[in-house]
Design a protein around this motif. Structure first.
Motif, mmCIF file in Angstrom:
data_model
loop_
_atom_site.group_PDB
_atom_site.id
_atom_site.type_symbol
_atom_site.label_atom_id
_atom_site.label_comp_id
_atom_site.label_asym_id
_atom_site.label_seq_id
_atom_site.Cartn_x
_atom_site.Cartn_y
_atom_site.Cartn_z
ATOM 1 N N GLY A 8 12.682 -2.692 13.862
ATOM 2 C CA GLY A 8 13.956 -2.536 13.078
ATOM 3 C C GLY A 8 13.526 -2.756 11.549
ATOM 4 N N LEU A 9 12.375 -2.706 11.133
ATOM 5 C CA LEU A 9 11.928 -2.996 9.774
ATOM 6 C C LEU A 9 11.739 -1.827 9.176
ATOM 7 C CD1 LEU A 9 9.020 -6.093 10.439
ATOM 8 C CD2 LEU A 9 11.440 -6.057 9.528
ATOM 9 N N VAL A 10 11.522 -0.710 9.874
ATOM 10 C CA VAL A 10 11.314 0.809 9.238
ATOM 11 C C VAL A 10 12.307 1.706 10.249
ATOM 12 C CG1 VAL A 10 9.881 2.653 8.807
ATOM 13 C CG2 VAL A 10 8.867 0.191 8.460
ATOM 14 N N TYR A 11 12.739 2.504 9.619
ATOM 15 C CA TYR A 11 13.382 3.324 10.346
ATOM 16 C C TYR A 11 13.494 4.791 9.545
ATOM 17 C CZ TYR A 11 17.355 2.443 7.066
ATOM 18 O OH TYR A 11 17.980 2.071 5.817
ATOM 19 N N HIS A 12 13.871 5.963 10.347
ATOM 20 C CA HIS A 12 14.042 7.199 9.888
ATOM 21 C C HIS A 12 14.984 7.427 9.043
ATOM 22 C CE1 HIS A 12 14.523 11.806 10.154
ATOM 23 N NE2 HIS A 12 13.321 11.695 9.708
ATOM 24 N N VAL A 13 14.932 8.136 7.965
ATOM 25 C CA VAL A 13 16.352 8.387 7.076
ATOM 26 C C VAL A 13 17.557 8.917 7.707
ATOM 27 C CG1 VAL A 13 15.058 8.102 4.848
ATOM 28 C CG2 VAL A 13 15.495 10.534 6.034
ATOM 29 N N LEU A 14 17.231 9.856 8.756
ATOM 30 C CA LEU A 14 18.350 10.096 9.458
ATOM 31 C C LEU A 14 18.375 9.903 10.987
ATOM 32 C CD1 LEU A 14 17.949 13.977 8.549
ATOM 33 C CD2 LEU A 14 19.581 12.542 7.611
ATOM 34 N N GLU A 15 17.420 8.694 11.294
ATOM 35 C CA GLU A 15 17.633 8.210 12.675
ATOM 36 C C GLU A 15 17.446 9.173 13.499
ATOM 37 O OE1 GLU A 15 20.879 5.367 13.175
ATOM 38 O OE2 GLU A 15 20.116 4.045 11.339
ATOM 39 N N LEU A 18 0.741 -1.153 -0.038
ATOM 40 C CA LEU A 18 0.064 0.068 -0.026
ATOM 41 C C LEU A 18 0.729 1.083 -0.175
ATOM 42 C CD1 LEU A 18 -2.571 -1.106 2.582
ATOM 43 C CD2 LEU A 18 -2.677 -1.164 0.274
ATOM 44 N N ILE A 19 1.981 1.003 0.594
ATOM 45 C CA ILE A 19 2.846 2.285 0.847
ATOM 46 C C ILE A 19 3.831 2.540 -0.555
ATOM 47 C CG2 ILE A 19 4.808 3.311 2.077
ATOM 48 C CD1 ILE A 19 3.773 1.678 4.510
ATOM 49 N N GLU A 20 3.612 3.854 -1.073
ATOM 50 C CA GLU A 20 4.325 4.189 -2.192
ATOM 51 C C GLU A 20 5.960 4.588 -1.748
ATOM 52 O OE1 GLU A 20 4.721 7.665 -5.625
ATOM 53 O OE2 GLU A 20 2.915 7.601 -4.164
ATOM 54 N N VAL A 21 6.788 3.560 -2.242
ATOM 55 C CA VAL A 21 8.356 3.783 -1.957
ATOM 56 C C VAL A 21 9.097 4.305 -3.220
ATOM 57 C CG1 VAL A 21 10.311 2.364 -1.294
ATOM 58 C CG2 VAL A 21 8.142 1.911 -0.180
ATOM 59 N N SER A 22 9.837 5.185 -2.999
ATOM 60 C CA SER A 22 10.535 5.890 -4.113
ATOM 61 C C SER A 22 11.736 6.922 -3.605
ATOM 62 C CB SER A 22 9.602 6.879 -4.925
ATOM 63 O OG SER A 22 9.048 7.909 -4.046
ATOM 64 N N ASP A 23 12.392 7.083 -4.421
ATOM 65 C CA ASP A 23 13.682 7.999 -4.098
ATOM 66 C C ASP A 23 13.005 9.544 -3.651
ATOM 67 O OD1 ASP A 23 15.323 5.797 -4.597
ATOM 68 O OD2 ASP A 23 15.916 6.560 -6.397
ATOM 69 N N ARG A 24 13.585 10.068 -2.713
ATOM 70 C CA ARG A 24 12.874 11.447 -2.219
ATOM 71 C C ARG A 24 13.972 12.313 -1.857
ATOM 72 N NH1 ARG A 24 7.381 10.753 -1.505
ATOM 73 N NH2 ARG A 24 6.536 8.650 -1.563
ATOM 74 N N LYS A 25 13.780 13.459 -1.833
ATOM 75 C CA LYS A 25 14.768 14.590 -1.171
ATOM 76 C C LYS A 25 14.149 14.951 0.231
ATOM 77 C CE LYS A 25 16.781 16.590 -5.261
ATOM 78 N NZ LYS A 25 17.328 17.765 -6.232
ATOM 79 N N TYR A 26 15.287 15.125 1.097
ATOM 80 C CA TYR A 26 14.962 15.459 2.683
ATOM 81 C C TYR A 26 16.297 16.413 2.821
ATOM 82 C CZ TYR A 26 13.707 15.286 7.362
ATOM 83 O OH TYR A 26 13.320 15.347 8.627
ATOM 84 N N HIS A 27 16.134 17.556 3.269
ATOM 85 C CA HIS A 27 17.072 18.424 3.640
ATOM 86 C C HIS A 27 18.299 18.320 2.722
ATOM 87 C CE1 HIS A 27 16.140 18.073 8.376
ATOM 88 N NE2 HIS A 27 15.190 18.577 7.499
ATOM 89 N N LEU A 28 17.627 18.566 1.261
ATOM 90 C CA LEU A 28 18.617 18.858 0.292
ATOM 91 C C LEU A 28 19.322 17.513 -0.120
ATOM 92 C CD1 LEU A 28 19.969 22.433 0.936
ATOM 93 C CD2 LEU A 28 17.806 21.821 -0.253
ATOM 94 N N LYS A 29 19.231 16.416 0.441
ATOM 95 C CA LYS A 29 19.663 15.162 0.099
ATOM 96 C C LYS A 29 18.860 14.195 -0.373
ATOM 97 C CE LYS A 29 23.000 11.664 1.944
ATOM 98 N NZ LYS A 29 23.706 11.311 3.144
#
Length: 256
Positions: A243-250, A194-205
């Motif tokens: 540990g299956l999902v984590y914030h990109v910057l933890e 159900l969740i759309e997973v893709s490459d995304r920008k966050y804090h210019l990265k």
């Protein structure tokens, strides 16, 4: 403290610790899908990535964190239950792309003989004695039809690839923690498509293969997997803790 599959009651001596660790080895053997992997231009058969084993232990609540799971797997690596394939000169087990395989019965017997000759293996409370007890328990199981060199010892343990979430778990005996782990794995399997997973920008990265928390909550709610956004956040938080999902910057737990 290496941690055990049933954290409610810690093992009382090295023999009990050994039996507990040998159970973990059985679960790993029954659950990890051994495949052919390519690493730096070389192909390796019947092996698995270190991160896959860590994923499994955390998803089943056999370890409360990835660090805890890595420590437990490192102990099994030192006991030579797990053998390095891609990095044969490494000094410990790693939660990453490094490749490993399970030791054969002959290799376990050789490890047993080596540990049995160590002076520390005769002393209660030492790592060597604990691992010798684990090898004794594992070799005892391997003489049975459903042991290390026979069929997989559990009724039905299926691993969905490539995401490696457990889609079904039916162990002979399940602790409360294992039952909770199964429920988390079931939820993960249900919401993943159900969740759309893709490459995304966050804090210019740019971050690969990620999703936005609020979008995930909306999709889960729309599919009526949960009855409220609060429940969705609670369920997704369980995936983070497993540990299956984590914030990109933890930086934090799951947020809507």
């Amino acid at each position: 403290d290496s941690g055990w599959q049933d954290e409610r009651e810690a093992p009382q001596d090295d023999d009990e610790m050994g039996r507990a660790l040998s159970d973990v080895v059985e679960i790993l053997r029954a659950s990890i899908d051994l495949k052919t992997h390519n690493y730096i231009g070389k192909s390796h058969d019947e092996c698995f990535r270190g991160s896959e084993a860590v994923d499994l232990l955390t998803s089943l609540h056999l370890s409360p964190s990835r660090i805890h799971a890595t420590d437990k797997l490192a102990l099994l690596w030192r006991g030579e239950f797990i053998v390095s394939v891609s990095h044969k000169s490494e000094r410990s087990f790693h939660d990453g792309a490094q490749l490993y395989r399970f030791a054969s019965r002959a290799e376990l017997q050789s490890s047993h003989d080596r540990f049995a000759a160590l002076e520390n293996a005769k002393k209660e409370g030492t790592e060597e004695n604990c691992l010798l007890s684990t090898l004794n328990a594992a070799l005892d199981k391997s003489t049975k039809p459903t042991g290390l060199d026979g069929k997989r010892p559990f009724n039905s343990v299926l691993v969905k690839n490539p995401s490696k979430y457990l889609s079904q778990l039916s162990l002979d005996v399940q602790s409360k923690e294992q039952e909770e782990g199964r429920e988390i794995a079931d939820f993960c399997t249900e919401v993943e498509p159900l969740i759309e997973v893709s490459d995304r920008k966050y804090h210019l990265k740019t971050y690969e293969k990620c999703f936005v928390g609020s979008e995930a909550v909306s999709k889960i709610l729309e599919a009526k997997v949960v009855s409220s956004r609060e429940e969705a956040v609670s369920k997704m938080t369980e995936l983070v803790e497993a540990g299956l999902v984590y914030h990109v910057l933890e930086e934090h737990h799951f947020k809507d």
